[in-house]
Design a protein around this motif. Structure first.
Motif, mmCIF file in Angstrom:
data_model
loop_
_atom_site.group_PDB
_atom_site.id
_atom_site.type_symbol
_atom_site.label_atom_id
_atom_site.label_comp_id
_atom_site.label_asym_id
_atom_site.label_seq_id
_atom_site.Cartn_x
_atom_site.Cartn_y
_atom_site.Cartn_z
ATOM 1 N N ILE A 206 15.382 -8.139 0.122
ATOM 2 C CA ILE A 206 16.137 -7.980 -0.971
ATOM 3 C C ILE A 206 17.439 -8.475 -0.963
ATOM 4 O O ILE A 206 18.146 -7.838 -0.394
ATOM 5 N N GLU A 207 17.737 -9.235 -1.903
ATOM 6 C CA GLU A 207 19.263 -9.877 -1.825
ATOM 7 C C GLU A 207 20.131 -9.134 -2.640
ATOM 8 O O GLU A 207 21.564 -9.180 -2.412
ATOM 9 N N GLY A 208 19.592 -8.479 -3.598
ATOM 10 C CA GLY A 208 20.590 -7.596 -4.838
ATOM 11 C C GLY A 208 19.513 -7.229 -5.784
ATOM 12 O O GLY A 208 18.425 -7.417 -5.755
ATOM 13 N N TYR A 209 20.194 -6.444 -6.600
ATOM 14 C CA TYR A 209 19.623 -6.394 -7.908
ATOM 15 C C TYR A 209 20.387 -6.558 -9.165
ATOM 16 O O TYR A 209 21.832 -6.431 -8.968
ATOM 17 N N ARG A 210 20.093 -6.962 -10.162
ATOM 18 C CA ARG A 210 20.709 -7.554 -11.312
ATOM 19 C C ARG A 210 20.180 -7.119 -12.501
ATOM 20 O O ARG A 210 18.751 -7.401 -12.850
ATOM 21 N N ALA A 211 20.973 -6.760 -13.454
ATOM 22 C CA ALA A 211 20.616 -6.443 -14.820
ATOM 23 C C ALA A 211 20.584 -8.024 -15.438
ATOM 24 O O ALA A 211 21.345 -8.822 -15.460
ATOM 25 N N VAL A 212 19.492 -8.039 -16.345
ATOM 26 C CA VAL A 212 19.253 -9.422 -17.016
ATOM 27 C C VAL A 212 19.804 -9.262 -18.516
ATOM 28 O O VAL A 212 19.436 -8.392 -19.169
ATOM 29 N N GLY B 292 22.406 -3.877 -9.935
ATOM 30 C CA GLY B 292 21.653 -3.377 -11.092
ATOM 31 C C GLY B 292 21.060 -1.990 -10.755
ATOM 32 O O GLY B 292 20.431 -1.309 -11.586
ATOM 33 N N ARG B 293 21.249 -1.647 -9.726
ATOM 34 C CA ARG B 293 20.658 -0.329 -9.020
ATOM 35 C C ARG B 293 21.515 0.667 -9.041
ATOM 36 O O ARG B 293 21.235 1.882 -8.274
ATOM 37 N N ILE B 294 22.876 0.377 -9.332
ATOM 38 C CA ILE B 294 24.050 1.463 -9.179
ATOM 39 C C ILE B 294 23.493 2.721 -9.940
ATOM 40 O O ILE B 294 22.854 2.668 -11.147
ATOM 41 N N THR B 295 23.848 3.984 -9.522
ATOM 42 C CA THR B 295 23.585 5.048 -9.967
ATOM 43 C C THR B 295 24.551 5.285 -11.512
ATOM 44 O O THR B 295 25.679 4.665 -11.295
ATOM 45 N N ASN B 296 24.101 5.907 -12.329
ATOM 46 C CA ASN B 296 25.033 6.091 -13.722
ATOM 47 C C ASN B 296 26.031 6.826 -13.283
ATOM 48 O O ASN B 296 27.182 6.430 -13.979
ATOM 49 N N ALA B 297 26.259 7.783 -12.415
ATOM 50 C CA ALA B 297 27.533 8.143 -11.992
ATOM 51 C C ALA B 297 28.414 7.389 -11.386
ATOM 52 O O ALA B 297 29.750 7.480 -11.708
ATOM 53 N N ALA B 298 28.145 6.568 -10.485
ATOM 54 C CA ALA B 298 28.914 5.481 -9.713
ATOM 55 C C ALA B 298 29.265 4.448 -10.826
ATOM 56 O O ALA B 298 30.431 3.971 -10.717
ATOM 57 N N LEU B 299 28.439 3.989 -11.622
ATOM 58 C CA LEU B 299 28.798 3.034 -12.877
ATOM 59 C C LEU B 299 29.933 3.567 -13.701
ATOM 60 O O LEU B 299 30.794 2.816 -13.959
#
Lengths: 158, 158
Positions: free
Chosen positions: A51-57, B20-27
């Motif tokens: 898994i290289e990362g996560y991204r919002a589309v 895209g997987r950051i927690t809401n708190a950290a965001l």
DNA sequence: AGTGAAATGACCATAAT
DNA sequence: ATTATGGTCATTTCACT
């Protein structure tokens, strides 16, 4: 070397490509694991670079980018150093959302977005055509995203 | 119409395209909001379709796909119905990770992956060239991902 | 701000090599 | 024995009202 993917790993990858923000608890339930081993596998997949990362589309039009295009670039034959500098410049442009080096007729394929036709014109005329080493640039506008970047299928076995 | 994006919204979109997987708190901390309003904005962005989803980015080679290519397809002029059926077939192929309809020389651009050269050959020969309505198919292999699908830049203003 | 849910780490069990 | 799997429980942190 990388350890082989377990069936659980594959299930995790399938789910996460569809919903990258699912909670670990829900993910664990979907793949049939308890939360703790599920999280351990997830971390290992990240650690190993599977898994290289996560991204919002994000919807490009919501950001005001009405124009999307592919740009096909042919290069002049030149010393390697020039090529590196050209590619670095290309990477630096905000309009370039993806770029791949190809084998064949076309040397580079650039996936680009722009606010409107004018700014796309400015981009190609002033910032692509003027790159040293570029022999030919031609652009095709995207009419519709028939299949807009889907998950990579995860095979059952290696 | 959609409500305009606030500066906080834009910061949220920038962060979330990077993780895209950051927690809401950290965001919330990153964008300078308290957790509660941050979560409300995030939900609104999802609701409004500005955020279309979240996706894990998986290394194709880790899944055993050694071959990546762009396929350029030209179509015969044909009735609209044929075109729809062709496009549906195309969408159905696992090898196709993205496909866009273009204006210009080439009608369709297909981004594809395959386990190896043999299976890529099988794909193009048996499943692309045989599609009714296809006039021309040419493939270019990806030599390197110069800029492998980056975030869409979020402008400061609309 | 408070409560129920989730994340996370320490530790244990089982099976295959 | 070692390696890889998965589970349970207790604590901290987060999500969400």
């Amino acid at each position: 070397m990388r350890r082989p993917l377990s069936p659980s790993d594959r299930r995790i990858l399938r789910v996460l490509q569809g919903d990258g923000r699912i909670t670990n608890a829900a993910l664990a339930e979907k793949v049939g694991l308890a939360a703790s081993p599920c999280l351990r596998r997830l971390k290992a997949l990240e650690e190993d670079g599977v898994i290289e990362g996560y991204r919002a589309v994000v919807n490009r039009k919501a950001l005001g980018f009405e124009v999307e295009a592919f740009v096909f670039i042919k290069l002049e034959q030149s010393e390697p150093g020039w090529r590196t500098r050209l590619v670095d410049r290309l990477k630096g442009y905000d309009e370039v959302i993806a770029c791949h080096a190809l084998a064949g007729e076309v040397d580079l394929i650039v996936h680009a977005v722009a606010r409107d036709l004018d700014s796309f014109g400015e981009f190609t005329m002033n910032r692509l055509l003027t790159l040293p080493g570029v022999a030919d640039v031609r652009s095709s506008f995207v009419l519709s995203a028939i299949k807009p970047l889907t998950p990579i299928p995860v095979p059952e076995h290696d």
